[in-house]
Every structure is written in structure tokens, then in C-alpha cells.
Design an enzyme around this catalytic site. Structure first.
Site, PDB file in Angstrom:
ATOM      1  N   LYS A 169       0.837  -1.211   0.000  1.00  0.00           N
ATOM      2  CA  LYS A 169       0.000   0.000   0.000  1.00  0.00           C
ATOM      3  C   LYS A 169       0.870   1.259   0.000  1.00  0.00           C
ATOM      4  O   LYS A 169       0.634   2.179  -0.774  1.00  0.00           O
ATOM      5  CB  LYS A 169      -0.890   0.003   1.245  1.00  0.00           C
ATOM      6  CG  LYS A 169      -1.549   1.340   1.527  1.00  0.00           C
ATOM      7  CD  LYS A 169      -2.430   1.329   2.760  1.00  0.00           C
ATOM      8  CE  LYS A 169      -1.737   1.614   4.073  1.00  0.00           C
ATOM      9  NZ  LYS A 169      -1.472   3.009   4.407  1.00  0.00           N
ATOM     10  N   ASN A 170       1.884   1.281   0.878  1.00  0.00           N
ATOM     11  CA  ASN A 170       2.635   2.519   1.056  1.00  0.00           C
ATOM     12  C   ASN A 170       3.644   2.790  -0.053  1.00  0.00           C
ATOM     13  O   ASN A 170       4.321   3.816  -0.045  1.00  0.00           O
ATOM     14  CB  ASN A 170       3.304   2.542   2.432  1.00  0.00           C
ATOM     15  CG  ASN A 170       2.267   2.749   3.527  1.00  0.00           C
ATOM     16  OD1 ASN A 170       1.103   3.036   3.246  1.00  0.00           O
ATOM     17  ND2 ASN A 170       2.687   2.590   4.775  1.00  0.00           N
TER      18      ASN A 170
ATOM     19  N   CYS B 206      -5.127  13.220  13.123  1.00  0.00           N
ATOM     20  CA  CYS B 206      -5.070  11.821  12.733  1.00  0.00           C
ATOM     21  C   CYS B 206      -5.032  10.988  13.992  1.00  0.00           C
ATOM     22  O   CYS B 206      -4.493  11.418  15.016  1.00  0.00           O
ATOM     23  CB  CYS B 206      -3.807  11.623  11.904  1.00  0.00           C
ATOM     24  SG  CYS B 206      -3.290   9.947  11.742  1.00  0.00           S
TER      25      CYS B 206
ATOM     26  N   ARG C  46       0.961  14.611  13.393  1.00  0.00           N
ATOM     27  CA  ARG C  46       1.418  14.461  12.008  1.00  0.00           C
ATOM     28  C   ARG C  46       1.387  15.753  11.186  1.00  0.00           C
ATOM     29  O   ARG C  46       0.608  15.895  10.240  1.00  0.00           O
ATOM     30  CB  ARG C  46       0.627  13.353  11.308  1.00  0.00           C
ATOM     31  CG  ARG C  46       0.825  12.012  11.998  1.00  0.00           C
ATOM     32  CD  ARG C  46       0.037  10.922  11.335  1.00  0.00           C
ATOM     33  NE  ARG C  46       0.735  10.353  10.199  1.00  0.00           N
ATOM     34  CZ  ARG C  46       0.214   9.408   9.421  1.00  0.00           C
ATOM     35  NH1 ARG C  46      -0.989   8.967   9.658  1.00  0.00           N
ATOM     36  NH2 ARG C  46       0.910   8.917   8.420  1.00  0.00           N
TER      37      ARG C  46
ATOM     38  N   SER D 173      11.486  11.486   7.632  1.00  0.00           N
ATOM     39  CA  SER D 173      10.064  11.449   7.273  1.00  0.00           C
ATOM     40  C   SER D 173       9.904  10.772   5.915  1.00  0.00           C
ATOM     41  O   SER D 173      10.504  11.195   4.924  1.00  0.00           O
ATOM     42  CB  SER D 173       9.497  12.868   7.211  1.00  0.00           C
ATOM     43  OG  SER D 173       8.297  12.885   6.463  1.00  0.00           O
ATOM     44  N   VAL D 174       9.071   9.742   5.906  1.00  0.00           N
ATOM     45  CA  VAL D 174       8.819   9.015   4.661  1.00  0.00           C
ATOM     46  C   VAL D 174       8.123   9.951   3.665  1.00  0.00           C
ATOM     47  O   VAL D 174       8.572  10.136   2.534  1.00  0.00           O
ATOM     48  CB  VAL D 174       7.939   7.777   4.950  1.00  0.00           C
ATOM     49  CG1 VAL D 174       7.523   7.095   3.653  1.00  0.00           C
ATOM     50  CG2 VAL D 174       8.679   6.805   5.857  1.00  0.00           C
TER      51      VAL D 174
ATOM     52  N   ASP E  49       4.679   0.568  11.934  1.00  0.00           N
ATOM     53  CA  ASP E  49       3.472  -0.051  11.372  1.00  0.00           C
ATOM     54  C   ASP E  49       3.308  -1.519  11.788  1.00  0.00           C
ATOM     55  O   ASP E  49       2.313  -2.152  11.433  1.00  0.00           O
ATOM     56  CB  ASP E  49       3.470   0.055   9.837  1.00  0.00           C
ATOM     57  CG  ASP E  49       3.246   1.475   9.366  1.00  0.00           C
ATOM     58  OD1 ASP E  49       2.817   2.313  10.176  1.00  0.00           O
ATOM     59  OD2 ASP E  49       3.503   1.753   8.177  1.00  0.00           O
TER      60      ASP E  49
ATOM     61  N   ARG F  58      -8.740  -0.566   4.417  1.00  0.00           N
ATOM     62  CA  ARG F  58      -7.830   0.455   3.879  1.00  0.00           C
ATOM     63  C   ARG F  58      -6.479  -0.158   3.534  1.00  0.00           C
ATOM     64  O   ARG F  58      -5.794   0.332   2.640  1.00  0.00           O
ATOM     65  CB  ARG F  58      -7.611   1.564   4.910  1.00  0.00           C
ATOM     66  CG  ARG F  58      -8.841   2.408   5.152  1.00  0.00           C
ATOM     67  CD  ARG F  58      -8.492   3.580   6.021  1.00  0.00           C
ATOM     68  NE  ARG F  58      -7.241   4.154   5.552  1.00  0.00           N
ATOM     69  CZ  ARG F  58      -6.363   4.790   6.307  1.00  0.00           C
ATOM     70  NH1 ARG F  58      -6.587   4.951   7.575  1.00  0.00           N
ATOM     71  NH2 ARG F  58      -5.264   5.283   5.780  1.00  0.00           N
TER      72      ARG F  58
HETATM   73  N1  EPU Z   1       6.699  14.660  10.738  1.00  0.00           N
HETATM   74  C1  EPU Z   1       6.788  15.998  11.051  1.00  0.00           C
HETATM   75  N2  EPU Z   1       6.647  16.901  10.035  1.00  0.00           N
HETATM   76  C2  EPU Z   1       6.416  16.513   8.748  1.00  0.00           C
HETATM   77  C3  EPU Z   1       6.339  15.147   8.441  1.00  0.00           C
HETATM   78  C4  EPU Z   1       6.485  14.229   9.471  1.00  0.00           C
HETATM   79  O1  EPU Z   1       6.986  16.382  12.205  1.00  0.00           O
HETATM   80  O2  EPU Z   1       6.301  17.389   7.873  1.00  0.00           O
HETATM   81  C5  EPU Z   1       6.857  13.668  11.826  1.00  0.00           C
HETATM   82  C6  EPU Z   1       5.588  12.842  12.033  1.00  0.00           C
HETATM   83  O3  EPU Z   1       4.653  13.504  12.841  1.00  0.00           O
HETATM   84  C7  EPU Z   1       6.131  11.587  12.653  1.00  0.00           C
HETATM   85  C8  EPU Z   1       7.481  11.415  11.949  1.00  0.00           C
HETATM   86  O4  EPU Z   1       7.815  12.711  11.426  1.00  0.00           O
HETATM   87  O5  EPU Z   1       6.356  11.780  14.007  1.00  0.00           O
HETATM   88  C9  EPU Z   1       7.520  10.397  10.840  1.00  0.00           C
HETATM   89  O6  EPU Z   1       6.411  10.578   9.989  1.00  0.00           O
HETATM   90  P1  EPU Z   1       6.483  10.247   8.420  1.00  0.00           P
HETATM   91  O7  EPU Z   1       6.432  11.523   7.663  1.00  0.00           O
HETATM   92  O8  EPU Z   1       7.614   9.331   8.158  1.00  0.00           O
HETATM   93  O9  EPU Z   1       5.106   9.474   8.217  1.00  0.00           O
HETATM   94  P2  EPU Z   1       4.192   9.513   6.914  1.00  0.00           P
HETATM   95  O10 EPU Z   1       5.022   9.683   5.713  1.00  0.00           O
HETATM   96  O11 EPU Z   1       3.064  10.450   7.126  1.00  0.00           O
HETATM   97  C10 EPU Z   1       4.325   6.973   6.358  1.00  0.00           C
HETATM   98  C11 EPU Z   1       3.363   5.834   6.226  1.00  0.00           C
HETATM   99  C12 EPU Z   1       2.836   5.463   7.594  1.00  0.00           C
HETATM  100  C13 EPU Z   1       4.026   5.070   8.467  1.00  0.00           C
HETATM  101  C14 EPU Z   1       5.038   6.213   8.522  1.00  0.00           C
HETATM  102  C15 EPU Z   1       6.297   5.875   9.290  1.00  0.00           C
HETATM  103  C16 EPU Z   1       2.381   5.997   4.039  1.00  0.00           C
HETATM  104  C17 EPU Z   1       1.195   6.284   3.198  1.00  0.00           C
HETATM  105  N3  EPU Z   1       2.266   6.192   5.342  1.00  0.00           N
HETATM  106  O12 EPU Z   1       3.599   8.062   6.923  1.00  0.00           O
HETATM  107  O13 EPU Z   1       1.983   4.338   7.413  1.00  0.00           O
HETATM  108  O14 EPU Z   1       3.588   4.769   9.765  1.00  0.00           O
HETATM  109  O15 EPU Z   1       5.421   6.577   7.187  1.00  0.00           O
HETATM  110  O16 EPU Z   1       6.921   4.766   8.734  1.00  0.00           O
HETATM  111  O17 EPU Z   1       3.421   5.607   3.527  1.00  0.00           O
HETATM  112  C18 EPU Z   1       0.143   2.948   7.815  1.00  0.00           C
HETATM  113  O18 EPU Z   1       0.375   2.421   6.712  1.00  0.00           O
HETATM  114  O19 EPU Z   1      -0.666   2.460   8.650  1.00  0.00           O
HETATM  115  C19 EPU Z   1       0.847   4.188   8.156  1.00  0.00           C
HETATM  116  C20 EPU Z   1       0.437   5.012   9.122  1.00  0.00           C
END
Ligand code: EPU
Length: 429
Positions: free
Chosen positions: A22-23, A126, A131, A173-174, A316, A408
Site C-alpha cells: 500500500k505505502n 489523525c 502528524r 520522514s517518509v 506499522d 484500507r
Molecule cells: N513529521 C513531522 N513533520 C512533517 C512530516 C512528518 O513532524 O512534515 C513527523 C511525524 O509527525 C512523525 C514522523 O515525522 O512523528 C515520521 O512521519 P512520516 O512523515 O515518516 O510518516 P508519513 O510519511 O506520514 C508513512 C506511512 C505510515 C508510516 C510512517 C512511518 C504511508 C502512506 N504512510 O507516513 O503508514 O507509519 O510513514 O513509517 O506511507 C500505515 O500504513 O498504517 C501508516 C500510518
């Protein structure tokens, strides 16, 4: 609303086919916005989030055809999407859609890079934490975009295009790495992303962008270099297997005991989680077909784990590991370092008889002899599936409510598990 009914106690035995991730599928679909030519994605999982993103992209004018199934096709084979973003009719991503799925915010990078303008709703709160999207916006600003926030929307402009830059993320951050990578692919000149996420899904997106003509080096390491190109072209790409689905079924097998082949899974994508499962007493073997997980009579051993960005233990899989540890012989400690509020499953697992207490960002799990079925619900995808894992090992009936969370991110969950002997069914309602 549908429910999932589970009667626990059966060992899992058989084969579970692993779907596309998915991701990776979501950002790959979003990457289609970067080109006027067709992007063909294979092995796309049939998930509610994928369907929703199809609608969101449709709103921008993207035309997506799904190849229908033919008689005799493997029912678990992923779908092939032909995505045609030749004409972008709208650069606005409205609140009604973005608030339903956070990842849709990521359209901001490609829209801005290709069209010079994007208006994308802030995703809002969320269930697993606050986030924010500040890293995304800082990356786009570094690439020369003018960013304003107005009435809940991000207004991003770069009328003369984006310019390559050095982007240093304060924290891994992913999503922000996806944004920076996609935007920099069409920027003028060289960009360097430092402290980039190393997740396999980043590598998958980078591989696809390279097939589309992007010039990217270092994806999968903390430093990614991108030499921008004026345009990207057509490509065909197969989504990599879902490491979180893999880890989830591996934990389910460790929980119930039994012998399951996770067909098509790639062990190199989740080494840390597999090592944790070995410590917990599961036998894990990589074969040509996938990953074989076994646990016989021996009990589950407790573990100490902290979530971390890749290659560490994935957040995850934290809820699923906690479900497994509820029946371990002793005390486990599971620390969540990525999201500040990702423990909603704790109270629900307690309804099944689990003994867990929270100590800041650490859950201390005292293993119990037996869990007993109960009605439960969860507010996010991974928490929901942790309740399924616990239900598979609980005595009596567990009814998991709000199944739309599972839909989802888990394709044909009840089918995949019942084929391996679990007593699990969906009750429509
Ligand atoms: N963060 C910030 N500012 C930003 C972006 C992120 O402070 O602008 C913080 C977040 O709040 C968090 C950390 O950085 O504390 C890491 O967040 P990240 O950006 O890596 O998360 P994401 O990209 O929003 C993806 C996955 C998540 C997974 C996370 C971490 C997808 C669609 N989502 O989210 O997947 O938990 O990376 O590996 O790829 C799930 O599939 O259930 C899911 C939540």
C-alpha cells in the site's frame, strides 16, 4: 458497517499470498502526476485507500483504467492500473478528499513541479498523532516555491519552475522524502536530500521515477542526489511486496502456532522484524517462494523493541507485535518513537484480557496464559489488525468492529486467514 467475527484457537497452516505494498502503491500513483505520458503500475493491491486515491487523482483530471480480471486469473494477483495524467484540469486537492487519506497531501509536490501551482488542503488531525506537514513545505520552499497557508489550504507557487537545492530534514520522514524526491525530479539543476528516509517504498518510487527518466542516485541511503530533468516519460513498474502485510501474517502465525508460507514476501524488506520474531520463538526461513514461518508447541518469548525508521523495527508493526506479546511467557517492553499517540490498541487488547500498562512512550506487556474473545474496535488500520491477531488466539468469539480500517490496508484479510484454517468471517451490516 461490516464486522469481522473470529473464533480463536486454530493454528494457521497453508499459504498466504502477499499483496503489493500500500505505502508504495500510493506514492507511485501520485508520481503519475509528474508526466504527460502513461504510467502503468502492476501488482497494485485492491484496497480502499487505492480506490480513494483513484478518485482524488480523477479530480485532478487523471484518467485511470484498471485491467479487468479474466477467468482463470489468480484471484490474489494484484491489479494493473494504466494512469494517464496528460491533462491536469484542476490543481486543487479539496479538504473533503485530503482529510480522508493523509497520503493524498503528497500530490502537492508533483502538481507544483509540473504545473507551477498547487492548492492542497492541510490533512488535519489523525488517530495516531498530530502528524504535521512542515518538512514537506520546508522542502518545497528550499526548491524555490512560494508557500502560503490560507483557510486550511497550502497555496504553493513556483511560476518559473523549481530549482535544485540542498534539503536537510531535521527528522526522518517518509512522506516528506517522497515530496522532495518527486518535486526535485522536475527541478532545474541538482538537489541533495539529506537525512532522507531509507524505507523500501522510497526505493520503489525512486526506481519507478528512474524508469520514467529521472536521474536519481542514493535512494535507500540517507543521502539522495537528484539531477532534475525537464520532463518525465511513460514507464511500467511493478509495486514491491507489502512488508507490513508480511510482518502482520508472520506475527499471526507466531501467535497461533502452525506453519505458513508467505508467498512472494521478500525477507530483505523486514529483517529487523523477522529477527524479533526469531527471538520470540518463531522459526523463519527464506525460500524461493517467500518466507516460511513456523511455531510449534513452544511458548512465545518476551522481547524488548523500539520502533525506528527503516531499517529499524517499523512503527506499522508495533501494534501487531504487542498483540503477540500479550501471550508471551514474561514481560515485554515496546517503545514507540515515531508517533506520539500510537497506543489506542492497548485498551482494546485489555478487553481480551491482555495486561499492558503504559509508561510514557513504552508499553509494558505482562504475558498472560489466555485471552478471551470480546467485541473490540480500533481507530486505525494497524491497531485493528492487532485485534485480529489477538482474536485468533483468544478463546471464544471476538467481534472486530469498524472493519473499514482493515479494508484500507489489508487485501482479502479474512479470506487469506480462513484459507489457512482460521475461523474468521465478515459479517455485512
Ligand atoms: N513529521 C513531522 N513533520 C512533517 C512530516 C512528518 O513532524 O512534515 C513527523 C511525524 O509527525 C512523525 C514522523 O515525522 O512523528 C515520521 O512521519 P512520516 O512523515 O515518516 O510518516 P508519513 O510519511 O506520514 C508513512 C506511512 C505510515 C508510516 C510512517 C512511518 C504511508 C502512506 N504512510 O507516513 O503508514 O507509519 O510513514 O513509517 O506511507 C500505515 O500504513 O498504517 C501508516 C500510518
Amino acid at each position: 458497517m461490516d464486522k469481522i467475527r473470529i473464533v480463536g484457537g486454530n493454528e494457521l497452516k497453508g499459504t498466504i499470498p502477499i499483496s503489493g505494498a500500500k505505502n508504495a502503491a500510493l506514492p507511485l500513483m501520485i508520481a503519475s502526476l509528474l508526466t504527460e505520458e502513461k504510467l502503468i503500475l502492476e501488482n497494485v493491491p485492491r484496497l480502499a485507500d487505492v480506490a480513494l486515491l483513484q478518485r482524488i487523482l480523477g479530480n485532478h483530471g487523471v484518467d485511470i483504467t484498471t485491467n479487468g480480471k479474466r477467468n482463470g486469473d489468480d484471484p490474489y494477483a494484484g491489479q494493473t492500473l494504466e494512469i494517464d495524467a496528460r491533462v491536469i484540469v484542476d490543481t486543487i486537492a479539496p479538504y473533503e478528499l485530503v482529510s480522508k487519506m493523509r497520503a493524498s497531501f503528497w500530490v502537492v509536490g508533483p502538481l507544483l513541479a509540473r504545473m507551477g501551482v498547487a492548492k492542497v488542503s492541510l490533512p488535519g488531525g489523525c488517530a495516531i498523532g498530530t502528524r504535521p506537514v512542515d518538512f514537506h513545505l520546508d522542502a518545497l520552499r528550499a526548491l524555490g516555491a512560494d508557500i502560503e497557508i490560507d483557510a486550511g489550504y497550502v497555496l504553493a507557487k513556483a511560476p518559473r519552475g523549481l530549482t535544485g537545492a540542498r534539503i536537510v530534514f531535521p527528522k526522518v520522514s517518509v512522506g516528506a522524502t517522497h515530496t522532495a524526491l518527486m518535486a526535485a525530479a522536475l527541478a532545474r539543476g541538482e538537489s541533495v536530500i539529506e537525512n532522507a528516509a531509507r524505507e523500501p517504498e522510497i526505493v520503489d518510487v525512486a526506481d519507478c521515477l528512474i524508469k520514467m527518466g529521472a536521474r536519481i542516485e542514493g535512494a535507500g541511503t540517507s543521502t539522495i542526489r537528484i539531477e532534475g530533468v525537464p520532463r518525465l516519460k511513460a514507464a511500467r513498474h511493478a509495486v514491491l511486496p507489502d512488508r507490513i502485510e508480511t510482518g502482520t501474517y508472520a506475527m499471526a502465525t507466531a501467535m497461533t502456532g502452525g506453519d505458513v508460507m508467505l508467498a512472494g514476501a521478500r525477507p530483505d524488506l523486514l529483517e529487523d522484524a523477522l529477527e524479533t520474531l526469531r527471538h520470540a520463538g518463531a522459526e523463519i526461513d527464506a525460500t524461493n517462494e517467500g518466507i516460511r514461518v513456523r511455531r510449534n508447541g513452544a511458548g512465545i518469548l518476551p522481547v524488548e523493541v523500539s520502533t525506528a525508521p527503516y531499517p529499524g523495527f517499523p512503527t506499522d508493526l508495533q501494534a501487531q507485535l504487542m498483540a503477540l506479546m500479550t501471550k508471551a511467557k514474561g514481560r515485554s517492553r515496546i517503545t514507540e518513537t515515531i508517533f506520539e499517540n500510537r497506543f489506542m490498541h492497548v485498551q482494546e487488547l485489555a478487553r481480551l484480557g491482555a495486561r499492558i500498562h503504559l509508561d510514557g512512550d513504552t508499553a509494558v506487556v505482562e504475558g498472560v496464559e489466555r485471552l478471551t474473545g470480546a467485541p473490540v474496535m480500533a481507530t486505525d488500520l494497524r491497531a485493528s489488525v492487532s485485534l485480529v491477531i489477538a482474536g485468533l488466539a483468544a478463546e471464544g468469539e471476538t467481534m472486530v468492529q469498524r472493519v473499514y480500517h482493515l479494508d484500507r490496508g489489508f487485501e482479502k484479510l479474512e479470506e487469506k486467514l480462513s484459507r489457512c484454517g482460521a475461523e474468521i468471517e465478515r459479517i455485512s451490516g
